[in-house]
Each structure stands twice: as C-alpha cells, then as structure tokens.
Design an enzyme around this catalytic site. Structure first.
Site, mmCIF file in Angstrom:
data_model
loop_
_atom_site.group_PDB
_atom_site.id
_atom_site.type_symbol
_atom_site.label_atom_id
_atom_site.label_comp_id
_atom_site.label_asym_id
_atom_site.label_seq_id
_atom_site.Cartn_x
_atom_site.Cartn_y
_atom_site.Cartn_z
ATOM 1 C CG PHE A 1 -8.323 4.334 5.847
ATOM 2 C CD1 PHE A 1 -9.075 4.081 6.991
ATOM 3 C CD2 PHE A 1 -8.736 3.765 4.656
ATOM 4 C CE1 PHE A 1 -10.208 3.276 6.936
ATOM 5 C CE2 PHE A 1 -9.870 2.962 4.593
ATOM 6 C CZ PHE A 1 -10.609 2.716 5.741
ATOM 7 C CD GLU B 1 -8.409 0.549 1.977
ATOM 8 O OE1 GLU B 1 -7.370 0.827 2.588
ATOM 9 O OE2 GLU B 1 -9.152 -0.405 2.287
ATOM 10 C CD1 TRP B 2 -6.452 -3.117 1.154
ATOM 11 C CD2 TRP B 2 -4.908 -3.991 -0.211
ATOM 12 N NE1 TRP B 2 -5.331 -3.402 1.899
ATOM 13 C CE2 TRP B 2 -4.385 -3.935 1.097
ATOM 14 C CE3 TRP B 2 -4.107 -4.507 -1.236
ATOM 15 C CZ2 TRP B 2 -3.088 -4.367 1.400
ATOM 16 C CZ3 TRP B 2 -2.825 -4.951 -0.935
ATOM 17 C CH2 TRP B 2 -2.329 -4.871 0.361
ATOM 18 C CD GLU C 1 -5.057 -2.657 9.582
ATOM 19 O OE1 GLU C 1 -6.141 -2.380 9.028
ATOM 20 O OE2 GLU C 1 -4.212 -3.424 9.104
ATOM 21 N NE ARG D 1 -0.167 -4.605 12.126
ATOM 22 C CZ ARG D 1 -1.181 -4.737 11.255
ATOM 23 N NH1 ARG D 1 -1.961 -3.725 10.981
ATOM 24 N NH2 ARG D 1 -1.412 -5.908 10.683
ATOM 25 C CG HIS E 1 -0.843 -6.044 5.366
ATOM 26 N ND1 HIS E 1 -0.925 -5.364 6.552
ATOM 27 C CD2 HIS E 1 -1.964 -5.676 4.678
ATOM 28 C CE1 HIS E 1 -2.028 -4.620 6.584
ATOM 29 N NE2 HIS E 1 -2.671 -4.799 5.447
ATOM 30 C CE1 TYR F 1 -9.613 -1.624 9.956
ATOM 31 C CE2 TYR F 1 -9.747 0.746 9.599
ATOM 32 C CZ TYR F 1 -9.025 -0.436 9.558
ATOM 33 O OH TYR F 1 -7.723 -0.421 9.143
ATOM 34 C CG ASN G 1 -3.330 -7.293 8.075
ATOM 35 O OD1 ASN G 1 -3.571 -6.749 9.139
ATOM 36 N ND2 ASN G 1 -4.025 -7.026 6.968
ATOM 37 C CD GLU G 2 -7.857 -6.801 8.076
ATOM 38 O OE1 GLU G 2 -8.132 -6.844 6.860
ATOM 39 O OE2 GLU G 2 -8.193 -5.869 8.802
ATOM 40 C CG ASN H 1 -6.367 -5.176 11.822
ATOM 41 O OD1 ASN H 1 -5.567 -4.931 12.732
ATOM 42 N ND2 ASN H 1 -5.982 -5.453 10.582
ATOM 43 C CD GLN I 1 -2.930 -1.172 2.282
ATOM 44 O OE1 GLN I 1 -2.608 -1.786 3.279
ATOM 45 N NE2 GLN I 1 -4.085 -0.547 2.191
ATOM 46 C CD1 TRP J 1 -5.962 2.147 7.250
ATOM 47 C CD2 TRP J 1 -4.233 0.803 7.739
ATOM 48 N NE1 TRP J 1 -5.368 1.803 6.075
ATOM 49 C CE2 TRP J 1 -4.309 0.980 6.344
ATOM 50 C CE3 TRP J 1 -3.215 0.006 8.278
ATOM 51 C CZ2 TRP J 1 -3.396 0.368 5.482
ATOM 52 C CZ3 TRP J 1 -2.320 -0.592 7.406
ATOM 53 C CH2 TRP J 1 -2.420 -0.417 6.028
HETATM 54 C C1 GAL Z 1 -7.676 -3.543 6.583
HETATM 55 C C2 GAL Z 1 -6.328 -3.801 5.965
HETATM 56 C C3 GAL Z 1 -5.549 -2.572 5.658
HETATM 57 C C4 GAL Z 1 -6.397 -1.410 5.202
HETATM 58 C C5 GAL Z 1 -7.603 -1.227 6.082
HETATM 59 C C6 GAL Z 1 -8.561 -0.131 5.666
HETATM 60 O O1 GAL Z 1 -8.562 -4.545 6.181
HETATM 61 O O2 GAL Z 1 -5.546 -4.599 6.820
HETATM 62 O O3 GAL Z 1 -4.578 -2.930 4.733
HETATM 63 O O4 GAL Z 1 -6.669 -1.498 3.887
HETATM 64 O O5 GAL Z 1 -8.329 -2.414 6.161
HETATM 65 O O6 GAL Z 1 -9.618 -0.597 4.906
#
Ligand code: GAL
Length: 510
Positions: A469, A460-461, A406, A102, A147, A335, A192-193, A333, A44, A453
């Site tokens: 973010f 962002e993928w 995160e 991190r 990751h 959110y 990660n995840e 993580n 990223q 994060w």
């Molecule tokens: C997580 C991921 C991060 C980042 C974040 C925000 O799923 O580990 O790389 O993209 O979400 O969406």
C-alpha cells in the site's frame, strides 16, 4: 553493467521525469490548516518486536503460533524496521511534504504486561524521540492509541475485549500516553477500526485471538453471534472512559482533540428493489452506526437491536451518561464502495463480513464491476464513494469535524519492481479520491484532513507482505525505501505545482 542499486536509481530518475502532476486538483481548494499526511501503525512497521523491554502482543503470538493464517506465513518481527530507522522515515516525510503523520503507539512497548507490569521507560523514550523528530520537521503527530495490537498478557488475564477488566487497562494506558506525550500531541484517536477488529477477531477468526463459530469459520472457541458485540461494547465504553479522562484532566491544558476511527465502505444497493435498498441501509448500520450511534445518540441502531436481540448488550443509564459528548471528530477510513444484495428474502452464503446483517457484498452488477479492481479482493477504485461517505457521515452525525484517516491503493507484491514503483494505478486512485474529498469540502462538509494509507509498504495483517500500500516501496531484504510515482505525485500536489502534463495520457493508458 549496472548494479541492482544503479538500475533502481536510473529507474527512479526516469520515473521522476514521467511522473504526472496533480492536474486539476489544487491544494488551495482545501481550508487553511487542512492536514495532509500519510498513515502507518506500530505492528505493521516497527519491528524490534522484543527489543528494549517491549512485551509480546497479540499479533506477535498469533503470527508465531498460527503462521498458516497469514498468506505468506510471515510476521511483523522486523517488517520495515522503523524502530531503528524512524529518523530516515521522518526525513522521507519531510521530502514528501506532508504536514502531519498518523501513527500508532504499541501498547506492549509502553506497558509490556499491562498495568501490573509497570511502564517501560525505553518505550516512552522511543515515541519521545519520534515525536521530537516530527515536530522538528514541522510535521504534526496524529496518534492512535489502539491499532489492533495489545499486550498478550491481557488476553490471558481478561480474554482481552471480552472481559470488562480491559476497560481499566486501556484507561490506564491512555492516561500514561496523555501524561507522557500530550504536551506535544494535539490529535488523538482511541481506536482504529474497532468495527473491523471486532469482526475479524471474534466473528471471522482471521485476527487474534482467532475466535469464531460456524458458519463463519472453524475456530477452537468463540461465538460469532455474540462475541463481536460483547467486545464492541467494551471497546465503546473504553473509548468513552478514555475521552472522559482526557476532557476532565488534559484537554484544557494540553489543547488537543480526541476522536475515533471507523472503517467505512459505501454500500450501494445492488438493484432498485426495496429489499436491496434496505440491505444497503442495514450494511451501513452494522458497519458504521454500530459504533457511532451509541456515541452520538446513546443507543445501538434499531436494525441491530431488532436483528441481534439478546446477543447485543444494552447500555445502562450510567453508561449512557458516560457516552455523552465523547467525540471531538470522526476518523473515516475509506477505500471502496460495494454493492449490497439482500439475503433476507433470497438465500446467500452468510459466512462473510456482512453476513450478520443478512447482506451479501458484491463487486459486480449485471457483469459490470463497480470500479477498477485493486490487489485486495473486494476493494475497487470508486472515487465518488468518498464524497458519498463523507456526506453520509456529515448528515447523520451533525456536521462533526471529519478526518479521512486512511485511503489507499494496494498492489500485488509479486509484480515486478518496475511496475511497483511506476504505480500509475495508485496515482489515478489518489487523484480521484482526493478530488472527491475536495468536492465534499466545497459542498460544506467539515473535513479537516486526509491521510494516505500508507507512507510505505508494510506488513498487511493476514495478507502478510503479499500486498503493498506504500507511497514508498520497501525492499524487505535490504530495507531500502524507494519513492514511487505516487509519492512524487502527492509531493507535487502538496507543493501546489500544477504543470500541464501527462496525467490524461496516463489515465487513458491505465
Ligand atoms: C485498514 C487498517 C490498516 C491497513 C489498511 C489496508 O483496515 O487500518 O492497518 O491494513 O486497512 O488494508
């Protein structure tokens, strides 16, 4: 007339005056040695996708061959150009006042073609320089081995996580990293995840290698009912093997600890009906217990075994033995919280992230949202969810040490610069969520760190650069980093300053 840079400087100065303090939140409430940091990941932020001997990874290939799968058609070839600008970024971290950072290591930078291609010394040298720069500023490296990105070669050789051959590959890669960096890195996480990664890669097909089957999506190959669980099984066993190696050969002399990071929403039952209460439990099970129950109890959760039957692999006795004592800490993580609605009794669209649990995740109850929306669909500002998820993990997994690895807030990139930098929404989000962490700590949860994060806006993928973010704004044309109001707020909190200020007004305005 001011130049664009001049205007930006004026704006930043004005924001510094307006920025709220961390009113009502006190760093002193957290235990001594608590890690406060910010997080990023290699693909990223690094860019330099073909430099200094790095091999192609799965995301390089995916973004180049299927740009239509990324909202803005873009990729991580350059992104934040952190590979060249890491010194500036470490300087930013020092100004921010964090005591840890991190980040993840790019597997294809260390082993461009996996084990067979040999170690890329330039890749080792890059992370050596980064780690040295961090330590020199008193910033603790907190390192993720995987990751979402891995050498593309491993896709070709084993079908990545669908083949058992990747277990030895990951073991070898981790060993190279422990040997090279373990004298200075005291915090490691394997994955990660993996719960997000297994589903997005092999159930929904939105991540490489774009595998799925109907009704989850239209892909050239895949089986959404089986492959996520095969991949997860290999990931869980890879984690166990790597931790086993670390504990046997490195931990005593290097003195570090090692864990795994899981994405955890908090699922609230939509109604008080038994079926929705059970749906919320199922969703937690398919999200969290899927990876953590094997590592704590040697078995997949009952709900998954019953519902997935032969699609869910089984652990052999030898595997069960290897699973024991393989988590020093859990990375959470978190959110958002979200409502869970049952789909066993009442029909729903099941081609979603929770579809395999026969659950529909929805953000509204009786027309009222669970929290303020953010730029990503399904992500709401629900601060109390943080304490709930910590409590949940603490209870189920035996008061294990927890790091919030995160937590963060997204903005639409299409908003104007002034709005992006004046990120009151993020300040409020962080204030709420950090207060919720503090409350969990007061009630005895074993939380030892918190990472925002993200340090800076990045790729962002599947959303490309359409959402942001970062605590720092990044202009992706000029690579200029600009402090947002949230960075100033976090800095003030970290410095322990609690002046009476405008936070309440800002909350009301928001
Ligand atoms: C997580 C991921 C991060 C980042 C974040 C925000 O799923 O580990 O790389 O993209 O979400 O969406």
């Amino acid at each position: 007339m001011y130049s664009a840079t001049g205007m930006l400087m004026l704006l930043t100065a004005a924001l510094a005056i307006l920025a709220p303090s961390a009113l009502g939140l006190d760093r002193a409430e957290f235990p001594p040695g608590f890690l406060f940091g910010a997080a990023t990941s290699a693909y990223q932020i690094e860019g330099a996708y073909l430099e200094d001997g790095k091999g192609l990874n799965n995301w390089d290939v995916f973004t180049h061959t299927r740009p239509g799968d990324i909202t803005d058609g873009r990729n991580g070839d350059v992104t934040d150009d952190h590979y060249h600008r890491y010194m500036e970024d470490v300087e930013i971290m020092r100004d921010l006042g964090v005591n840890s950072y991190r980040f993840s290591i790019s597997w294809a930078r260390i082993l461009p073609r996996g084990h067979s291609g040999g170690v890329n010394s330039a890749g080792i040298a890059f992370y050596d320089r980064l780690i040295a720069a961090l330590l020199q500023k008193g910033i603790e490296p907190f390192v993720t081995l995987h990751h979402f990105d891995q050498p593309q070669e491993l896709e070709t050789q084993y079908g990545s996580w669908l083949g058992t051959g990747i277990r030895e590959e990951f073991d070898y890669y981790a060993d190279v990293c422990f040997r090279a960096f373990g004298d200075r890195v005291k915090f490691w996480t394997t994955f990660n995840e993996p719960n997000v990664f297994a589903k997005d890669s092999y159930m929904l097909g939105t991540y490489p290698p774009n595998h799925c089957s109907s009704p989850f999506g239209t892909c050239n190959s895949g089986n959404s009912y089986r492959e996520p669980y095969v991949a997860a099984h290999n990931i869980i066993m890879s984690h166990a093997a790597v931790v086993d190696n670390y504990k046997r050969n490195y931990q005593a002399k290097q003195g570090g600890s090692i864990g795994i990071v899981i994405e955890m929403k908090f699922y609230e039952s939509l109604t008080n009906n038994t079926e929705d209460i059970l749906a919320a439990q199922r969703a937690m099970s398919f999200e969290i217990h899927w990876f953590l129950d094997p590592l704590f109890f040697g078995e997949y959760p009952k709900e998954m075994r019953e519902m997935l039957s032969s699609n869910l692999p089984k652990f052999s006795l030898a595997e069960k033995r290897l699973l024991q004592n393989k988590v020093d800490f859990i990375g959470i993580n978190h959110y958002t919280a979200i409502y869970a609605k049952d789909c066993m009794l009442s029909p729903c669209d099941l081609n979603t992230y929770e579809g395999n649990a026969l659950v529909l995740a929805i953000g509204e109850r009786d027309g009222v949202r669970i929290g303020k929306p953010t730029a990503l669909d399904g992500f709401y500002d629900v601060p109390e969810g943080m304490e709930k998820i910590i409590k949940y993990v603490d209870k189920r997994y035996e008061n294990v040490p927890i790091y919030v690895t995160e937590n963060g807030y997204s903005q639409h990139s299409s908003n104007g610069l002034e709005d992006l930098v004046n990120d009151v929404g993020r300040v409020n989000y962080m204030h709420g969520y950090l207060s919720s962490v503090a409350s969990a700590v007061r009630r005895g949860a074993n939380v030892r760190g918190y990472f925002v994060w993200s340090l800076m806006d990045n790729f962002e993928w599947a959303h490309g650069f359409t959402v942001r973010f970062g605590l720092y704004h990044v202009d992706f044309n000029t690579q200029v980093r600009t402090q947002k109001m949230s960075a100033k707020w976090y800095h003030d909190f970290l410095m322990g300053s609690r002046p009476v200020d405008a936070l309440q007004t800002l909350r009301a305005d928001y």
